[in-house]
Design a protein around this motif. Structure first.
Motif, short mmCIF file in Angstrom:
data_model
loop_
_atom_site.label_atom_id
_atom_site.label_comp_id
_atom_site.label_asym_id
_atom_site.label_seq_id
_atom_site.Cartn_x
_atom_site.Cartn_y
_atom_site.Cartn_z
N ASN A 1 -3.85 43.17 38.28
CA ASN A 1 -2.20 43.33 37.77
C ASN A 1 -1.57 43.90 38.82
OD1 ASN A 1 -2.20 41.34 35.51
ND2 ASN A 1 -2.64 43.37 34.26
N ASP A 2 -0.03 43.72 38.69
CA ASP A 2 0.95 44.53 39.29
C ASP A 2 1.02 45.73 38.80
OD1 ASP A 2 2.51 42.77 41.47
OD2 ASP A 2 2.97 41.49 39.61
N ASN B 1 -5.92 43.15 35.06
CA ASN B 1 -5.80 41.73 34.56
C ASN B 1 -7.10 41.69 33.84
OD1 ASN B 1 -6.88 39.01 34.98
ND2 ASN B 1 -4.91 38.95 36.16
N THR C 1 -3.73 32.21 36.18
CA THR C 1 -2.30 32.58 35.70
C THR C 1 -2.59 33.06 34.36
OG1 THR C 1 -2.00 30.28 35.22
CG2 THR C 1 -0.91 31.12 37.39
N ASN C 2 -1.74 33.44 33.72
CA ASN C 2 -1.77 34.07 32.07
C ASN C 2 -1.37 32.71 31.42
OD1 ASN C 2 -1.65 35.02 29.48
ND2 ASN C 2 -0.66 37.14 30.45
N TYR D 1 2.25 34.29 25.46
CA TYR D 1 2.84 34.91 26.53
C TYR D 1 3.85 34.07 27.32
CZ TYR D 1 3.24 37.29 31.35
OH TYR D 1 3.74 37.84 32.55
N ALA D 2 5.07 34.74 27.63
CA ALA D 2 6.01 34.04 28.55
C ALA D 2 6.57 35.06 29.52
CB ALA D 2 7.05 33.43 27.79
N HIS D 3 6.63 34.86 30.73
CA HIS D 3 6.99 35.62 31.93
C HIS D 3 8.25 35.37 32.22
CE1 HIS D 3 5.18 32.52 34.34
NE2 HIS D 3 6.04 32.95 35.58
N GLU D 4 8.96 36.61 32.69
CA GLU D 4 10.23 36.28 33.16
C GLU D 4 10.60 36.62 34.95
OE1 GLU D 4 12.97 35.05 31.45
OE2 GLU D 4 11.88 34.99 29.55
N VAL D 5 9.24 37.37 35.25
CA VAL D 5 9.40 37.74 36.64
C VAL D 5 8.26 37.17 37.33
CG1 VAL D 5 10.65 39.65 36.30
CG2 VAL D 5 8.27 40.09 36.02
N PRO D 6 8.09 36.75 38.55
CA PRO D 6 7.01 36.29 39.07
C PRO D 6 5.85 37.29 39.34
CG PRO D 6 8.94 36.48 40.73
CD PRO D 6 9.38 36.80 39.45
N TYR D 7 5.00 37.58 38.47
CA TYR D 7 3.79 38.39 38.60
C TYR D 7 2.98 38.09 39.84
CZ TYR D 7 1.44 35.27 35.68
OH TYR D 7 0.70 34.16 35.03
#
Length: 429
Positions: free
Chosen positions: A33-34, A49, A135-136, A141-147
């Motif tokens: 993970n970041d 992750n 990917t998740n 889950y919904a992401h707003e930024v490119p992890y």
């Protein structure tokens, strides 16, 4: 990490099960993970992750795993890349895994420092036909930024546009819900720590105590027993706050005559417990409170009976809904004639029970699993019915974690007080 070292056989077995499902000449790549900045000189506590952890046991940032079972060079069939430490990192951040330690944790023998990744990957990736990337895909889950996974996919596709790309997530969606013996023991450990925290709280609660003081008692017990911390933000919801399903403020005073709804669980070695209980602030339920409590308890007991291998998710929730309807009629909250005329797509019980009864549990609290696949032996699911009556300022939820086996199910929280009289007895002892 606070937790004791996990047997590397868990991760060796997980990798074997995963690679068996790859197409021939496939390479799979997993990223940690970041790290997320919290302020000018701090980051949020790192959370690994779950898929990388599931396959390697590595609980450290800036790590990469390559699995290439058909690689013509045996040295690169399993490769782990780690962040290389130095004196500066050691002083400011502390210990990082050595090669020897990483081998002991993961069972992977071929370990390199991270700065070797872009030297080694080009030397092997062109011998693969398929590239599996992660990917998740958890549908909550919904992401707003490119992890990190998304950024890596974009880079890899620009460098290797002619490979055939595949998703790792569908494989893991089938594998992760079925728990091995080691995973079951880790979950039991998390449940045991959660039990001790709950009993500690039962002996602490009284009128005038603040919700945040109760939260402090919980985390004290968690950390004392080597838990990483909370599996999720704890809910300490007294009185009308119990009708807020994800109440996290935990800043009110607990009043005489109210009921507190607890929803908390320990995280141990990345495996999670998930417990809900409702207790009277003054140590004694009123008649109405106990009637509602026992109605929820009866729903829970009936729902547990349905948690068996072969049960289908939607059918299970529909059957639980029928039990809820019956109990709500008994409590005078629904009229049986109105229920008979209701729209089946919008059942009336949803006014008092808005959420699902169960979810998978594992290295994610809402673990990655298919909504459309029948339950299997080895699944661990929560069982968490509730009744929420806003006009009465009363919310009751009860939740245990249930292991499904070929011979029925096992309640992993069977030793945590649940009956109303048992809770009252401990609070007044």
């Amino acid at each position: 990490m606070k937790y004791f070292c996990i047997d590397k056989q868990l991760f060796e077995l997980n990798r074997q099960n995963f690679t068996k499902k790859l197409q021939k000449n496939s390479i799979a790549i997993f990223q940690s993970n970041d790290e997320f900045p919290r302020s000018g000189d701090q980051s949020f506590i790192f959370k690994q992750n779950p898929d990388l952890f599931y396959l390697s046991g590595i609980d450290q940032e800036q790590s990469i795993l390559i699995l290439f079972p058909d690689c013509p060079n045996p040295l690169y069939r399993e490769v782990l890349f780690l962040r290389q430490t130095n004196e500066h990192i050691a002083v400011w951040e502390g210990h990082k895994l050595s090669v020897q330690e990483a081998r002991k944790v993961s069972g992977i023998q071929n370990i390199y420092w991270l700065d070797e990744f872009w030297n080694i990957l080009p030397a092997v990736i062109n011998y693969a036909e398929y590239i599996y990337l992660n990917t998740n895909e958890n549908d909550r889950y919904a992401h707003e930024v490119p992890y990190r996974d998304i950024r890596f996919i974009e880079k890899l596709k620009s460098l290797y546009p002619l490979h055939r790309y595949e998703r790792a997530a569908p494989i893991l969606r089938d594998l992760r819900p079925v728990k091995s013996d080691i995973e079951i023991e880790l979950t039991k450990k998390a449940c045991g720590i959660t039990r001790d925290a709950f009993i500690r709280v039962l002996k602490y609660v009284k009128p005038g105590v603040a919700e945040y003081e109760i939260e402090a008692e919980i985390i004290h017990e968690f950390i004392r027993q080597r838990a990483t911390g909370h599996a999720y933000a704890p809910i300490i919801a007294s009185g009308k706050n119990a009708n807020i399903l994800h109440y996290n403020d935990n800043n009110q005073i607990c009043l005489d005559g109210d009921v507190i709804l607890f929803d908390f669980g320990a995280e141990y070695a990345n495996y999670n417990a998930d417990l809900s209980r409702s207790v009277p602030v003054n140590g004694r339920f009123s008649k109405r409170q106990k009637d509602v409590y026992n109605a929820v308890l009866r729903i829970m007991k009936e729902a547990k009976k349905m948690l068996l291998p072969g049960t289908v998710w939607n059918e299970y929730h529909e059957e639980v809904g029928k039990v809820v309807e019956s109990e709500l009629i008994g409590l005078g909250l629904l009229d049986k004639h109105d229920v008979a005329r209701q729209d089946p797509k919008m059942p009336l019980y949803k006014k008092y029970f808005m959420h699902g009864t169960s979810h998978h549990l594992g290295v994610d609290v809402h673990d990655f699993a298919s909504r459309y696949k029948a339950f299997e032996a080895g699944n661990i699911l929560t069982c968490e019915p509730g009744i929420y009556i806003q006009k009465e300022g009363l919310g009751i939820r009860l939740e245990n974690d249930i292991l499904l086996t070929k011979n029925g199910n096992i309640d992993l929280m069977a030793d945590i007080p649940l009956e109303a009289e048992e809770i009252e007895g401990i609070m007044n002892s």
